[in-house]
Design an enzyme around this catalytic site. Structure first.
Site, mmCIF file in Angstrom:
data_model
loop_
_atom_site.group_PDB
_atom_site.id
_atom_site.type_symbol
_atom_site.label_atom_id
_atom_site.label_comp_id
_atom_site.label_asym_id
_atom_site.label_seq_id
_atom_site.Cartn_x
_atom_site.Cartn_y
_atom_site.Cartn_z
ATOM 1 N N ASP A 1 0.409 -1.141 0.254
ATOM 2 C CA ASP A 1 -0.414 -0.179 -0.353
ATOM 3 C C ASP A 1 0.901 1.155 0.249
ATOM 4 O OD1 ASP A 1 1.045 -0.507 2.666
ATOM 5 O OD2 ASP A 1 -1.275 -1.412 3.038
ATOM 6 N N GLU B 1 -6.013 3.523 3.434
ATOM 7 C CA GLU B 1 -6.664 3.731 5.265
ATOM 8 C C GLU B 1 -7.689 4.195 4.780
ATOM 9 O OE1 GLU B 1 -5.073 3.355 7.357
ATOM 10 O OE2 GLU B 1 -3.026 2.875 7.285
HETATM 11 C C1 LIG Z 1 -3.705 -2.312 9.377
HETATM 12 C C2 LIG Z 1 -4.183 -0.831 9.901
HETATM 13 O O1 LIG Z 1 -4.153 0.108 10.538
HETATM 14 N N1 LIG Z 1 -5.183 -0.441 8.827
HETATM 15 C C3 LIG Z 1 -6.423 0.177 9.386
HETATM 16 C C4 LIG Z 1 -7.460 0.017 7.863
HETATM 17 C C5 LIG Z 1 -8.818 1.745 7.560
HETATM 18 C C6 LIG Z 1 -10.090 1.201 7.553
HETATM 19 C C7 LIG Z 1 -10.868 2.179 7.555
HETATM 20 N N2 LIG Z 1 -10.723 3.368 7.117
HETATM 21 C C8 LIG Z 1 -11.471 2.424 8.871
HETATM 22 O O2 LIG Z 1 -11.466 2.467 9.921
HETATM 23 O O3 LIG Z 1 -12.861 1.062 8.863
HETATM 24 C C9 LIG Z 1 -6.935 0.062 10.138
HETATM 25 O O4 LIG Z 1 -7.619 1.229 10.885
HETATM 26 O O5 LIG Z 1 -6.948 -0.985 10.636
#
Ligand SMILES: CC(=O)N[C@@H](CCC[C@H](N)C(=O)O)C(=O)O
Length: 375
Positions: A69, A128
């Site tokens: 990413d 993200e």
């Molecule tokens: C690994 C990590 O931290 N990923 C993010 C992915 C974001 C998903 C989306 N924006 C949400 O907040 O649901 C995470 O916050 O887990």
């Protein structure tokens, strides 16, 4: 053969974090590097702010894909590092600068020492949010170069450098963003009876949302509702006409995600009725769980155990989300954690991954590609 300095690349990328689908400088930086590689061995395709690169195999029978990413987060960096973010209010606080560096290094390695199979490197925007994996997956170029196997890594601040942590099956949760707007009636703070105060309504809403996991979800089926941001009002002596919250929902089963959404909708209806206001719910980006392919993950664990200086641990599932889950829904593969030993965790302004983890990442990724390509 060009010579690249991984540390410098990581630091350059660290300085230019950009939000989802705005990664133009990042894309230009990556392309500037990729364009230095011998053009007869690779094919490059831009996709929005992302990039697909195919390294041609010497006698391909299958295609292996590696995905990184590339986006940053709207978080102010507080590390005080000499190479801290040059973009105010934006930071690589989830390690995507490390992810990209490892991907570039693996690409470089495979280009200069080609393997039998084709290898596709995917530089994916907007992990993200709002989510680049799903549209990238359905792009014509992905379908044309459709891999037989895909894998990716994510940095893990809680593990020491040299650690790979992984598990078969469910690794990351199902996620949904959550945005709720409340609209009431503003007015002078001295005349509360003539207004309809959305600060009070939002405060009640936040409290009620926090009862969902404890009262409506089976305690053995973990879930999270977190509110990360609230916003209301303009000045201390005026009653707020509007209020907004932003949060996220995490579940280990798709069914609990549906249950939580039903409860949110009931609670919001109650707030509308009780506070005589209007509400709008938006679930934003939704990510499918990261589910690691059983056999491939087992094989990967066996393979990694044999690498010098790498310590493999079987970990528990985490409530983090990753739109890489969409790739894994269609293509066999897995994601693993890479230890970076930072006192501060993911999404923290002081996250400071140990850069020695880059070497471990390169070793694991390139050797795994070579192993799978020789099968
Ligand atoms: C690994 C990590 O931290 N990923 C993010 C992915 C974001 C998903 C989306 N924006 C949400 O907040 O649901 C995470 O916050 O887990």
């Amino acid at each position: 053969m060009v010579g690249w300095n991984w540390l410098q690349i990581r630091r350059d990328l660290h300085q230019i974090p950009e939000l989802g689908f705005q990664e133009w400088k990042t894309q230009a930086y990556l392309l500037e590097k990729i364009d230095q590689l011998p053009s007869d061995r690779i094919e490059i395709n831009r996709w929005k702010t992302g990039i697909f690169v195919k390294v041609k195999g010497t006698s391909p029978k299958k295609t292996i894909a590696y995905r990184t990413d590339i986006d940053g987060l709207p978080i102010e960096e507080e590390t005080g590092l000499s190479y801290r973010s040059l973009h105010p209010g934006q930071m690589h606080a989830c390690g995507h600068d490390i992810h990209m560096t490892i991907a570039l290094a693996a690409l470089y390695d495979i280009v200069y020492e080609p393997v039998t199979d084709d290898v596709v490197f995917i530089f994916q925007p907007a992990e993200e949010g709002p989510g680049g994996a799903k549209p990238m997956l359905s792009s014509s170029i992905f379908q044309k170069w459709r891999p037989d196997l895909i894998f990716a890594l994510h940095i893990a601040p809680e593990y020491p450098v040299g650690t790979v942590a992984v598990k078969e099956g469910l690794l990351f949760a199902n996620t949904s963003e959550l945005f709720i707007d409340l609209i009431g009636k503003g007015g002078h703070a001295a005349y509360p009876h003539l207004s309809n105060d959305m600060v009070i309504a939002l405060s009640q809403l936040v409290t009620q949302l926090h009862t969902i996991v404890s009262r409506n979800i089976d305690p053995l089926d973990h879930a999270v509702v977190s509110i990360g941001k609230i916003n209301a009002g303009s000045v201390q002596n005026s009653i707020a006409e509007r209020a907004r919250l932003e949060g996220t929902i995490r579940t280990l089963s798709p069914e609990s995600m549906e249950r939580i959404k039903e409860r949110i909708e009931s609670i919001v209806k109650g707030i509308e009725y009780g506070f005589r206001c209007q509400a709008k719910i938006d679930y934003g980006a939704q990510y499918y769980q990261v589910y690691n392919h059983e056999t491939l993950t087992k094989e990967f664990i066996d393979f990694t155990e044999k690498l010098d200086d790498v310590n493999v641990q079987v970990c528990k599932e985490a409530m983090t989300g990753e739109d890489f889950g969409y790739f894994l829904k269609e293509i066999p593969g897995f994601m693993f954690w890479l230890g970076v030993d930072s006192q501060y965790g993911l999404h923290h302004g002081k996250l400071n991954p140990d850069e020695r983890s880059i070497e471990t990442g390169i070793e694991v990724v390139t050797n795994y590609i070579r192993k799978k390509s020789s099968e």
